[in-house]
Design an enzyme around this catalytic site. Structure first.
Site, short mmCIF file in Angstrom:
data_model
loop_
_atom_site.label_atom_id
_atom_site.label_comp_id
_atom_site.label_asym_id
_atom_site.label_seq_id
_atom_site.Cartn_x
_atom_site.Cartn_y
_atom_site.Cartn_z
N HIS A 240 0.86 -1.19 0.00
CA HIS A 240 0.00 0.00 0.00
C HIS A 240 0.89 1.24 0.00
O HIS A 240 1.86 1.29 0.76
CB HIS A 240 -0.87 -0.03 1.27
CG HIS A 240 -1.94 1.01 1.31
ND1 HIS A 240 -1.69 2.33 1.61
CD2 HIS A 240 -3.27 0.93 1.08
CE1 HIS A 240 -2.83 3.01 1.56
NE2 HIS A 240 -3.79 2.19 1.24
N CYS A 278 -3.64 2.70 -4.41
CA CYS A 278 -4.57 3.49 -3.60
C CYS A 278 -4.63 4.89 -4.18
O CYS A 278 -3.72 5.71 -3.98
CB CYS A 278 -4.13 3.52 -2.14
SG CYS A 278 -5.24 4.56 -1.16
N HIS A 305 -7.65 0.55 -4.64
CA HIS A 305 -8.49 1.31 -3.71
C HIS A 305 -8.98 2.53 -4.45
O HIS A 305 -8.17 3.38 -4.85
CB HIS A 305 -7.66 1.82 -2.52
CG HIS A 305 -7.30 0.77 -1.52
ND1 HIS A 305 -6.59 1.06 -0.38
CD2 HIS A 305 -7.57 -0.55 -1.47
CE1 HIS A 305 -6.43 -0.05 0.32
NE2 HIS A 305 -7.00 -1.04 -0.32
N ASP A 348 -12.52 2.89 -1.15
CA ASP A 348 -11.77 3.26 0.05
C ASP A 348 -12.46 4.46 0.70
O ASP A 348 -12.77 5.44 0.02
CB ASP A 348 -10.34 3.62 -0.34
CG ASP A 348 -9.43 3.66 0.87
OD1 ASP A 348 -9.76 3.05 1.89
OD2 ASP A 348 -8.37 4.31 0.77
N HIS A 349 -12.67 4.34 1.95
CA HIS A 349 -13.29 5.40 2.77
C HIS A 349 -14.60 5.90 2.13
O HIS A 349 -14.81 5.80 0.94
CB HIS A 349 -12.35 6.59 2.98
CG HIS A 349 -11.05 6.19 3.59
ND1 HIS A 349 -9.96 7.02 3.66
CD2 HIS A 349 -10.65 5.02 4.17
CE1 HIS A 349 -8.96 6.40 4.24
NE2 HIS A 349 -9.34 5.18 4.55
N TYR A 365 -14.75 4.25 7.46
CA TYR A 365 -15.44 3.05 7.02
C TYR A 365 -16.93 3.05 7.37
O TYR A 365 -17.45 2.11 7.95
CB TYR A 365 -14.70 1.81 7.53
CG TYR A 365 -13.34 1.71 6.87
CD1 TYR A 365 -13.20 1.09 5.62
CD2 TYR A 365 -12.21 2.31 7.43
CE1 TYR A 365 -11.97 1.05 4.98
CE2 TYR A 365 -10.98 2.28 6.79
CZ TYR A 365 -10.87 1.65 5.57
OH TYR A 365 -9.67 1.60 4.91
#
Ligand code: DNO
Length: 389
Positions: A240, A278, A305, A348-349, A365
């Site tokens: 990551h 990401c 991501h 992601d998020h 999350y």
């Protein structure tokens, strides 16, 4: 792309049944209860995998199999820890869990200073305020010589903040940076930690004298041993990127840019040594052009991501809507659908929206905020795949 979702295990308020209803295919999760550095046994892996299988989903990605600090700083225990890592990788491969995400960030994983930054529409986003973070570094950690790492204008802003910040805000900043963002992902810090600042300083001290070149050496040492095991068991390892993608707190960070990615991919040039793309982390550095990065590294990317950011010239980073900002999610979907179509992808998020604000989720999350972004991206994927737009 495979539609996956990060799920935090049986205690996650978002259940596997809920995820099936919204079109998730694969689960991204970890053995969160196993301390960093311990072996992931076939029994523990099998038990969780079975639980996911029974729900009609599959365990697609491990996020994360954490790399213990001693491997990163090259401590005396590292060979034993690398051996354990290899055994865990082999156990995952044998169980059929073939994508393993990890990171190589010293001490601190992702960094945010604000977990509830209000947006104009009533939703909330995660936020990185570089002045607050510098204040945390110079005044709350009081790291030796920290002020030397910042330009004079930043130090002026830090001093100005020092005149207005309240005790409660200081506590909250410490809790956000050290506990709330780290507690559920890193294993270094736990909720309820009595003296987080002192613990943080002890961890920082482990990296005294470790510069970028040395950290790279340590990553190479790790990859040289882990990648052959990954290859033998058909596992794709994918690091990551550092979030945010630059050095912090006097610590080096080594997965921040095209040059860094090129470096670790060629340090052990094997397809099983890959990247977690990401888009949020990469886009939060103004030096990165995510579209160019995706074009260049799509084939060595094993996990995506999707997230976006808005960054201003002073370095404030806001987590943007998934279809706007520097993440260029629509173009990324085009690129990955073309270059690497079977790749697992997760949102992601997400923002905190509607009933999310009444629930307790790990920061970033939320359920409704992520589901909203998931639906947006499903639409983009359908348009790209079926109509080639
Ligand atoms: C935060 C995450 C990171 C990520 C790890 C992967 O939301 O993006 O904690 O899972 O860095 O090892």
């Amino acid at each position: 792309m495979e539609r996956t979702w990060r799920w935090f295990g049986k205690k996650d308020p978002v259940t596997l049944d809920m995820l099936r209803q919204i079109g998730v295919e694969g689960i991204v999760t970890s053995l969160h209860e196993v301390p960093n550095g311990e072996i992931w046994t076939p029994e523990a892996i099998g038990e969780l995998k079975n639980h996911i299988d029974i729900s009609g989903l599959r365990w697609s990605v491990v996020e994360s199999l954490p790399v213990p600090e001693a491997i990163k700083y090259g401590g005396k225990d590292r060979d034993r820890l690398v051996e354990n890592y290899k055994i865990s990788l082999a156990n995952l491969g044998r169980a059929g869990v073939k994508t393993v995400c990890y990171n190589f960030m010293p001490v601190i994983d992702w960094i945010r200073t604000d977990l509830r930054k209000p947006n104009g529409d009533g939703t909330y986003s995660l936020f990185f305020d570089p002045v607050r973070f510098a204040y945390f570094d110079c005044c709350l950690l009081a790291r030796k010589d920290a002020e030397k790492d910042y330009p004079a204008e930043m130090i002026e802003k830090v001093h100005a903040l020092g005149k207005t910040i309240t005790e409660a805000e200081k506590e909250e900043l410490i809790d956000t940076v050290i506990i709330k963002t780290q507690g559920f992902v890193s294993g270094n810090f736990r909720e309820g930690e009595k003296n987080p600042v002192q613990l943080f300083k002890q961890l920082l001290a482990l990296y005294d004298g470790i510069d970028k070149a040395q950290l790279r050496e340590n990553m190479k040492y790790f990859l040289e041993q882990a990648v052959p095991v990954a290859e033998a068991y058909g596992v794709n390892l994918c690091v990551h990127p550092d979030d945010p993608p630059f050095a912090v707190l006097g610590l080096p960070r080594i997965v921040t840019s095209a040059e860094d990615i090129e470096w670790f991919l060629s340090a052990v040039d094997n397809p099983h040594n890959g990247l977690t793309f990401c888009a949020g982390s990469l886009s939060s550095g103004l030096h990165n052009d995510v579209i160019a990065l995706a074009r260049r590294f799509a084939k060595r990317t094993h996990f995506v991501h999707l997230r976006s950011t808005e960054v201003d010239k002073d370095g404030y980073v806001l987590e943007a809507s998934h279809l706007e900002g520097r993440g260029h999610v629509i173009e990324l979907v085009r690129i990955f659908e073309r270059e690497n179509p079977g790749i697992p992808m997760r949102i992601d998020h997400g923002r905190l929206m509607l009933d999310d604000v009444n629930k307790t989720y790990n920061p970033g999350y939320s359920f409704l905020g992520r589901m909203y972004a998931f639906a947006q991206v499903m639409g983009v994927m359908a348009a790209v795949k079926e109509y080639d737009v």
